[in-house]
Scaffold this motif. Structure first.
Motif, mmCIF file in Angstrom:
data_model
loop_
_atom_site.group_PDB
_atom_site.id
_atom_site.type_symbol
_atom_site.label_atom_id
_atom_site.label_comp_id
_atom_site.label_asym_id
_atom_site.label_seq_id
_atom_site.Cartn_x
_atom_site.Cartn_y
_atom_site.Cartn_z
ATOM 1 N N ALA A 96 -19.186 -1.311 4.328
ATOM 2 C CA ALA A 96 -18.284 -0.213 4.667
ATOM 3 C C ALA A 96 -16.827 -0.640 4.517
ATOM 4 C CB ALA A 96 -18.549 0.256 6.097
ATOM 5 N N GLY A 97 -16.052 0.181 3.838
ATOM 6 C CA GLY A 97 -14.648 -0.149 3.635
ATOM 7 C C GLY A 97 -13.848 1.080 3.265
ATOM 8 N N VAL A 98 -12.541 0.969 3.436
ATOM 9 C CA VAL A 98 -11.634 2.071 3.098
ATOM 10 C C VAL A 98 -10.499 1.546 2.237
ATOM 11 C CG1 VAL A 98 -12.196 3.408 5.156
ATOM 12 C CG2 VAL A 98 -10.315 1.758 5.244
ATOM 13 N N GLY A 99 -9.912 2.440 1.467
ATOM 14 C CA GLY A 99 -8.865 2.048 0.534
ATOM 15 C C GLY A 99 -7.463 2.135 1.084
ATOM 16 N N GLY A 100 -7.294 2.846 2.200
ATOM 17 C CA GLY A 100 -5.947 3.014 2.726
ATOM 18 C C GLY A 100 -5.156 4.027 1.918
ATOM 19 N N VAL A 101 -3.846 3.926 1.995
ATOM 20 C CA VAL A 101 -2.948 4.831 1.269
ATOM 21 C C VAL A 101 -1.994 3.996 0.432
ATOM 22 C CG1 VAL A 101 -1.166 6.606 1.477
ATOM 23 C CG2 VAL A 101 -3.089 6.590 3.082
ATOM 24 N N PRO A 102 -1.985 4.160 -0.877
ATOM 25 C CA PRO A 102 -1.092 3.377 -1.724
ATOM 26 C C PRO A 102 0.373 3.678 -1.410
ATOM 27 C CG PRO A 102 -2.776 4.510 -3.036
ATOM 28 C CD PRO A 102 -2.828 5.089 -1.661
ATOM 29 N N GLY A 103 1.219 2.682 -1.551
ATOM 30 C CA GLY A 103 2.643 2.915 -1.328
ATOM 31 C C GLY A 103 3.451 1.638 -1.285
ATOM 32 N N LYS A 104 4.781 1.789 -1.333
ATOM 33 C CA LYS A 104 5.699 0.660 -1.253
ATOM 34 C C LYS A 104 5.742 0.129 0.174
ATOM 35 C CE LYS A 104 8.717 2.511 -4.891
ATOM 36 N NZ LYS A 104 10.083 2.986 -5.217
ATOM 37 N N ILE A 105 6.172 -1.119 0.322
ATOM 38 C CA ILE A 105 6.205 -1.738 1.640
ATOM 39 C C ILE A 105 7.088 -0.956 2.602
ATOM 40 C CG2 ILE A 105 8.016 -3.343 0.859
ATOM 41 C CD1 ILE A 105 5.346 -3.874 3.638
ATOM 42 N N GLU A 106 8.213 -0.432 2.128
ATOM 43 C CA GLU A 106 9.095 0.296 3.035
ATOM 44 C C GLU A 106 8.538 1.667 3.425
ATOM 45 O OE1 GLU A 106 11.070 0.708 -1.134
ATOM 46 O OE2 GLU A 106 9.827 -0.732 -0.001
ATOM 47 N N GLN A 107 7.482 2.107 2.764
ATOM 48 C CA GLN A 107 6.837 3.379 3.091
ATOM 49 C C GLN A 107 5.542 3.162 3.894
ATOM 50 O OE1 GLN A 107 6.303 4.536 -0.945
ATOM 51 N NE2 GLN A 107 8.341 5.449 -1.163
ATOM 52 N N THR A 108 5.322 1.922 4.348
ATOM 53 C CA THR A 108 4.084 1.582 5.037
ATOM 54 C C THR A 108 3.930 2.347 6.346
ATOM 55 O OG1 THR A 108 3.922 -0.622 4.079
ATOM 56 C CG2 THR A 108 2.843 -0.272 6.196
ATOM 57 N N ASP A 109 2.759 2.917 6.543
ATOM 58 C CA ASP A 109 2.402 3.602 7.779
ATOM 59 C C ASP A 109 1.594 2.618 8.621
ATOM 60 O OD1 ASP A 109 0.877 5.089 9.699
ATOM 61 O OD2 ASP A 109 1.279 6.932 8.563
ATOM 62 N N HIS A 110 2.104 2.241 9.787
ATOM 63 C CA HIS A 110 1.449 1.224 10.612
ATOM 64 C C HIS A 110 0.068 1.664 11.082
ATOM 65 C CE1 HIS A 110 5.615 -0.631 11.728
ATOM 66 N NE2 HIS A 110 5.320 -0.749 10.447
ATOM 67 N N ASP A 111 -0.102 2.967 11.341
ATOM 68 C CA ASP A 111 -1.412 3.451 11.788
ATOM 69 C C ASP A 111 -2.449 3.355 10.677
ATOM 70 O OD1 ASP A 111 -0.657 4.136 14.436
ATOM 71 O OD2 ASP A 111 0.316 5.933 13.691
ATOM 72 N N ILE A 112 -2.026 3.595 9.445
ATOM 73 C CA ILE A 112 -2.939 3.442 8.305
ATOM 74 C C ILE A 112 -3.352 1.974 8.179
ATOM 75 C CG2 ILE A 112 -3.104 3.489 5.785
ATOM 76 C CD1 ILE A 112 -3.437 6.221 6.897
ATOM 77 N N TRP A 113 -2.392 1.072 8.331
ATOM 78 C CA TRP A 113 -2.711 -0.356 8.265
ATOM 79 C C TRP A 113 -3.739 -0.725 9.322
ATOM 80 C CZ3 TRP A 113 -1.601 -5.399 6.466
ATOM 81 C CH2 TRP A 113 -0.909 -5.461 5.249
ATOM 82 N N ARG A 114 -3.547 -0.247 10.555
ATOM 83 C CA ARG A 114 -4.484 -0.572 11.631
ATOM 84 C C ARG A 114 -5.877 -0.064 11.291
ATOM 85 N NH1 ARG A 114 -5.357 -4.353 14.372
ATOM 86 N NH2 ARG A 114 -3.112 -4.458 14.763
ATOM 87 N N TRP A 115 -5.953 1.120 10.741
ATOM 88 C CA TRP A 115 -7.243 1.691 10.336
ATOM 89 C C TRP A 115 -7.914 0.814 9.282
ATOM 90 C CZ3 TRP A 115 -7.596 5.226 5.704
ATOM 91 C CH2 TRP A 115 -8.891 5.753 5.542
ATOM 92 N N VAL A 116 -7.164 0.425 8.256
ATOM 93 C CA VAL A 116 -7.717 -0.405 7.183
ATOM 94 C C VAL A 116 -8.168 -1.755 7.732
ATOM 95 C CG1 VAL A 116 -7.204 -1.553 4.987
ATOM 96 C CG2 VAL A 116 -6.347 0.760 5.407
ATOM 97 N N ILE A 117 -7.369 -2.365 8.597
ATOM 98 C CA ILE A 117 -7.734 -3.651 9.186
ATOM 99 C C ILE A 117 -9.003 -3.524 10.027
ATOM 100 C CG2 ILE A 117 -7.045 -5.346 10.938
ATOM 101 C CD1 ILE A 117 -4.172 -5.054 9.890
ATOM 102 N N ASP A 118 -9.067 -2.477 10.837
ATOM 103 C CA ASP A 118 -10.224 -2.324 11.720
ATOM 104 C C ASP A 118 -11.516 -2.099 10.949
ATOM 105 O OD1 ASP A 118 -8.635 -2.723 13.904
ATOM 106 O OD2 ASP A 118 -8.675 -0.651 14.603
#
Length: 303
Positions: A96-118
């Motif tokens: 099971a895995g997710v791709g997250g949301v593509p984007g530049k570092i300055e456009q990073t959404d912290h909640d998306i990162w947490r979701w991808v990490i989890d």
């Protein structure tokens, strides 16, 4: 499992996360056709039931278990069902895995990162931690297959959360491979490039607890256009990938020869060779350094 031993799958049991479609379903089908009992686990209940019916039509012994891989208690419950149904567990595939949301570092959404990490990292940890005691218990050995990615072997621009978690999966696999070898448990990292799956549609299954992140409908017109373009590009790459059924056969082939890293795209070797060359060059630089060259010849910490 030693590469010098004949591999027997028939009669053994595999638990596969994210198995309602894509790579997970293809692996369930492949291992089932080799005579394994398969436990398919997925967060999508409707898709899971459909996958179960398809496998039953192939006369595969199958158990379906709804599973959010970010919840350790659900892993434990799924393994309890597995043991109650089939008696033993020999293989876990952390797919099971997710791709997250593509984007530049300055456009990073912290909640998306947490979701991808989890999902991509903690889900693999939870699956391995919950399954390992049961694989050890019967003493017959077994397998842990962690689905990483070529992105775990080489960072991908604008996909840093995905790349970071997949690199972590590779590293965890290397650690566990040494730890579990004395128990005859073979640990492998599956590192494919593009495969025809729905990884680019991962947002469809984002759990409620992560819904504080911006949803696509809340984006500004400029953001909508940017993400539409990014996801469109991702979809094109995914659609150009190899079939999941081909990947599944390659996994079995690699397990049969005892591979720790399972590669499906030999055309990416040049990229990993380039990375290895950069690492070698950096070590050569360290050997010439007046600050640290005195360490040449010192024993490494035993692994």
């Amino acid at each position: 499992m030693s590469k010098n031993e004949a591999i027997t799958y028939s009669g053994k049991t595999a638990l596969i996360s994210g198995a309602a479609g894509g790579i997970g379903f293809a692996l369930a089908k492949e291992f089932g056709e080799l005579g394994m009992n398969v436990v398919i686990a997925d967060i999508d209940e409707a898709a899971l039931e459909n996958a179960k019916q398809q496998l039953e039509l192939l006369n595969i012994n199958v158990l379906a278990c709804q599973l959010d891989v970010t919840e350790y208690a659900q892993w434990q419950a799924c393994i309890e069902q597995t043991i109650a149904t089939f008696g033993k567990l020999h293989m876990v595939v952390n797919n099971a895995g997710v791709g997250g949301v593509p984007g530049k570092i300055e456009q990073t959404d912290h909640d998306i990162w947490r979701w991808v990490i989890d999902v991509n990292l903690m889900g693999v940890l939870y699956g391995t931690q919950a399954a390992t005691p049961e694989i050890k218990r019967h003493g017959e050995g077994g397998w842990i297959i962690n689905v990483a990615s070529m992105a775990g072997m080489m960072g991908v621009p604008y996909a840093s959360s995905y790349s970071a978690t997949k690199a972590a999966v590779v590293s965890m696999t290397e650690s566990w491979s040494v730890e579990l070898k004395p128990h005859n448990i073979h640990v492998a990292a599956l590192c494919p490039a593009f495969v025809k799956t729905r990884i680019h549609e991962s947002l469809r299954n984002k759990q409620d607890k992560y819904k504080s992140a911006k949803e696509l409908k809340e984006f500004t017109p400029e953001e909508k256009e940017r993400y539409k373009k990014s996801f469109g590009q991702a979809a094109a790459f995914v659609e150009s990938g190899i079939p999941a059924d081909l990947l599944a056969k390659r996994v079995v082939e690699a397990l049969d020869s005892g591979q720790q890293y399972i590669f499906t795209h030999p055309n990416y070797k040049e990229a990993t060779d380039y990375r290895a060359a950069l690492i070698s060059k950096a070590f050569n630089d360290a050997e010439q350094s007046n600050l640290v060259k005195h360490l040449i010849g010192d024993d490494m910490v035993s692994l």
